[in-house]
Design a protein around this motif. Structure first.
Motif, PDB file in Angstrom:
ATOM      1  N   THR A   1       0.787  -1.231   0.000  1.00 17.57           N
ATOM      2  CA  THR A   1       0.000   0.000   0.000  1.00 17.57           C
ATOM      3  C   THR A   1       0.819   1.281   0.000  1.00 17.57           C
ATOM      4  OG1 THR A   1      -0.128   0.148   2.415  1.00 17.57           O
ATOM      5  CG2 THR A   1      -1.788  -1.216   1.298  1.00 17.57           C
ATOM      6  N   GLY A   2       2.069   1.203   0.469  1.00 15.98           N
ATOM      7  CA  GLY A   2       2.873   2.408   0.611  1.00 15.98           C
ATOM      8  C   GLY A   2       2.635   3.131   1.923  1.00 15.98           C
ATOM      9  N   ALA A   3       1.740   2.608   2.764  1.00 17.36           N
ATOM     10  CA  ALA A   3       1.518   3.201   4.086  1.00 17.36           C
ATOM     11  C   ALA A   3       2.763   2.982   4.940  1.00 17.36           C
ATOM     12  CB  ALA A   3       0.292   2.567   4.745  1.00 17.36           C
ATOM     13  N   SER A   4       3.010   3.888   5.876  1.00 13.62           N
ATOM     14  CA  SER A   4       4.200   3.739   6.720  1.00 13.62           C
ATOM     15  C   SER A   4       4.014   4.488   8.035  1.00 13.62           C
ATOM     16  CB  SER A   4       5.446   4.268   6.007  1.00 13.62           C
ATOM     17  OG  SER A   4       5.416   5.686   5.923  1.00 13.62           O
ATOM     18  N   LEU A   5       4.866   4.137   9.025  1.00 12.40           N
ATOM     19  CA  LEU A   5       4.839   4.824  10.309  1.00 12.40           C
ATOM     20  C   LEU A   5       5.188   6.295  10.134  1.00 12.40           C
ATOM     21  CD1 LEU A   5       6.651   2.107  12.477  1.00 12.40           C
ATOM     22  CD2 LEU A   5       4.213   2.666  12.523  1.00 12.40           C
ATOM     23  N   GLY A   6       6.157   6.572   9.265  1.00 13.33           N
ATOM     24  CA  GLY A   6       6.583   7.949   9.054  1.00 13.33           C
ATOM     25  C   GLY A   6       5.511   8.822   8.426  1.00 13.33           C
ATOM     26  N   LYS A   7       4.645   8.232   7.620  1.00 16.28           N
ATOM     27  CA  LYS A   7       3.546   8.992   6.997  1.00 16.28           C
ATOM     28  C   LYS A   7       2.341   9.105   7.930  1.00 16.28           C
ATOM     29  CE  LYS A   7       4.743   7.350   2.372  1.00 16.28           C
ATOM     30  NZ  LYS A   7       4.339   6.414   1.295  1.00 16.28           N
ATOM     31  N   LEU A   8       2.442   8.444   9.073  1.00 10.14           N
ATOM     32  CA  LEU A   8       1.365   8.458  10.069  1.00 10.14           C
ATOM     33  C   LEU A   8       0.069   7.837   9.543  1.00 10.14           C
ATOM     34  CD1 LEU A   8       1.874  12.024  11.631  1.00 10.14           C
ATOM     35  CD2 LEU A   8       2.822   9.833  12.387  1.00 10.14           C
ATOM     36  N   ASN A   9       0.201   6.939   8.565  1.00 10.09           N
ATOM     37  CA  ASN A   9      -1.002   6.233   8.110  1.00 10.09           C
ATOM     38  C   ASN A   9      -0.873   4.719   8.268  1.00 10.09           C
ATOM     39  OD1 ASN A   9       0.819   5.899   6.001  1.00 10.09           O
ATOM     40  ND2 ASN A   9      -0.676   6.285   4.385  1.00 10.09           N
ATOM     41  N   LEU A  10       0.126   4.288   9.055  1.00  8.72           N
ATOM     42  CA  LEU A  10       0.261   2.885   9.438  1.00  8.72           C
ATOM     43  C   LEU A  10       0.553   2.846  10.929  1.00  8.72           C
ATOM     44  CD1 LEU A  10       0.614  -0.181   8.925  1.00  8.72           C
ATOM     45  CD2 LEU A  10       3.004   0.289   8.356  1.00  8.72           C
ATOM     46  N   SER A  11      -0.242   2.096  11.659  1.00 12.71           N
ATOM     47  CA  SER A  11      -0.027   2.002  13.100  1.00 12.71           C
ATOM     48  C   SER A  11      -0.218   0.571  13.573  1.00 12.71           C
ATOM     49  CB  SER A  11      -0.979   2.941  13.859  1.00 12.71           C
ATOM     50  OG  SER A  11      -2.332   2.641  13.550  1.00 12.71           O
ATOM     51  N   LEU A  12       0.404   0.271  14.715  1.00 13.23           N
ATOM     52  CA  LEU A  12       0.331  -1.056  15.320  1.00 13.23           C
ATOM     53  C   LEU A  12      -0.418  -0.966  16.631  1.00 13.23           C
ATOM     54  CD1 LEU A  12       4.031  -2.251  14.755  1.00 13.23           C
ATOM     55  CD2 LEU A  12       2.031  -2.717  13.330  1.00 13.23           C
ATOM     56  N   VAL A  13      -1.313  -1.906  16.846  1.00 15.71           N
ATOM     57  CA  VAL A  13      -2.065  -1.995  18.095  1.00 15.71           C
ATOM     58  C   VAL A  13      -1.812  -3.373  18.677  1.00 15.71           C
ATOM     59  CG1 VAL A  13      -4.353  -2.002  19.149  1.00 15.71           C
ATOM     60  CG2 VAL A  13      -3.843  -0.397  17.295  1.00 15.71           C
ATOM     61  N   GLU A  14      -1.372  -3.412  19.922  1.00 15.83           N
ATOM     62  CA  GLU A  14      -1.061  -4.705  20.532  1.00 15.83           C
ATOM     63  C   GLU A  14      -2.340  -5.494  20.779  1.00 15.83           C
ATOM     64  OE1 GLU A  14       1.976  -6.570  23.867  1.00 15.83           O
ATOM     65  OE2 GLU A  14       1.750  -4.396  23.652  1.00 15.83           O
ATOM     66  N   ALA A  15      -2.285  -6.762  20.418  1.00 20.81           N
ATOM     67  CA  ALA A  15      -3.457  -7.632  20.558  1.00 20.81           C
ATOM     68  C   ALA A  15      -2.982  -9.057  20.805  1.00 20.81           C
ATOM     69  CB  ALA A  15      -4.311  -7.574  19.300  1.00 20.81           C
ATOM     70  N   SER A  16      -3.906  -9.922  21.145  1.00 22.27           N
ATOM     71  CA  SER A  16      -3.573 -11.328  21.345  1.00 22.27           C
ATOM     72  C   SER A  16      -3.367 -12.006  19.997  1.00 22.27           C
ATOM     73  CB  SER A  16      -4.703 -12.031  22.101  1.00 22.27           C
ATOM     74  OG  SER A  16      -5.866 -12.067  21.285  1.00 22.27           O
TER      75      SER A  16
END
Length: 225
Positions: free
Chosen positions: A141-156
């Motif tokens: 997709t080209g999404a990334s942490l630096g672009k602020l459009n990719l994020s991680l949420v901790e889950a089981s």
């Protein structure tokens, strides 16, 4: 008188003969013959109108419409694997699964790769395999942490899933690894990662991931159902 009648009869017979042999009336003969000659030449050289009896069509009809806009362009398998490896450092099965999900989501949302209208949220424990999916999503997709459009949420582990949302419309699709994929590619040895990733690239969607049904919010306590 006898000679005059004979001469007129000859002229009449010549005219009748001309008509039966395909001749044209006086005054239009040259033009008519030229038109027929051009038509014959056109057919000889294959110039026919669209939809003639031989099935000839203009090139645009023969090939059909071009690719639908805003959909990821198809790539060769090696190019796709290199795209995953460029982000992740390798193209193992879980990263390739994330890539497959990302491309599916783009098509579903009608977005091109690298669109800033896309937001990706990946739910995962902090363990490789499950977290590798996020890098695959970024490669597709080209999404990334630096672009602020990719994020991680901790889950089981049971809650591993990725949500792709089109910001401008709120439309979203959530995808997760299928049960068959989890069982088949869990804890693949390092030496088998490359072959497994290539295999995942060729599998049907249903053997790699599934779409999570949209959640319906529960009504507040005490409210009528």
């Amino acid at each position: 008188m006898r000679k005059t009648v004979s001469h007129a009869a000859l002229i009449f017979l010549a005219a009748v003969s001309s008509i039966h042999c395909g001749g044209a009336p006086a005054g239009g003969g040259a033009h008519h013959r030229a038109g027929r000659a051009q038509g014959a030449m056109g057919h000889e050289h294959g110039h026919r109108p669209a939809g003639d009896e031989h099935g000839h069509r203009p090139a645009r009809d023969a090939h059909g419409p071009g690719p639908a806009p805003d959909r990821p362009a198809p790539q060769a398998p090696d190019e796709e694997l290199r795209a995953v490896a460029a982000i992740h450092g390798g193209a193992g099965p879980w990263a390739v699964a994330g890539y497959r999900m990302g491309r599916y989501a783009l098509a579903k949302l009608g977005l091109p790769a690298r669109s800033f209208d896309l937001e990706v949220v990946h739910h995962s424990p902090r363990n490789v395999q499950f977290s590798c999916i996020a890098d695959g999503a970024a490669a597709a997709t080209g999404a990334s942490l630096g672009k602020l459009n990719l994020s991680l949420v901790e889950a089981s582990e049971a809650g591993v899933e990725t949500t792709y949302r089109r910001r401008s419309t709120g439309q979203a699709v959530t995808l997760r690894p299928s049960a068959a994929f989890r069982a088949r590619y869990r804890d693949v040895p390092r030496e088998g990662l490359e072959a497994a990733g290539r295999e995942v690239l060729s599998l049907p969607d249903a053997e790699v991931f599934e779409e999570v049904p949209a959640r319906v919010a529960s009504p507040p306590a005490g409210s009528p159902e």
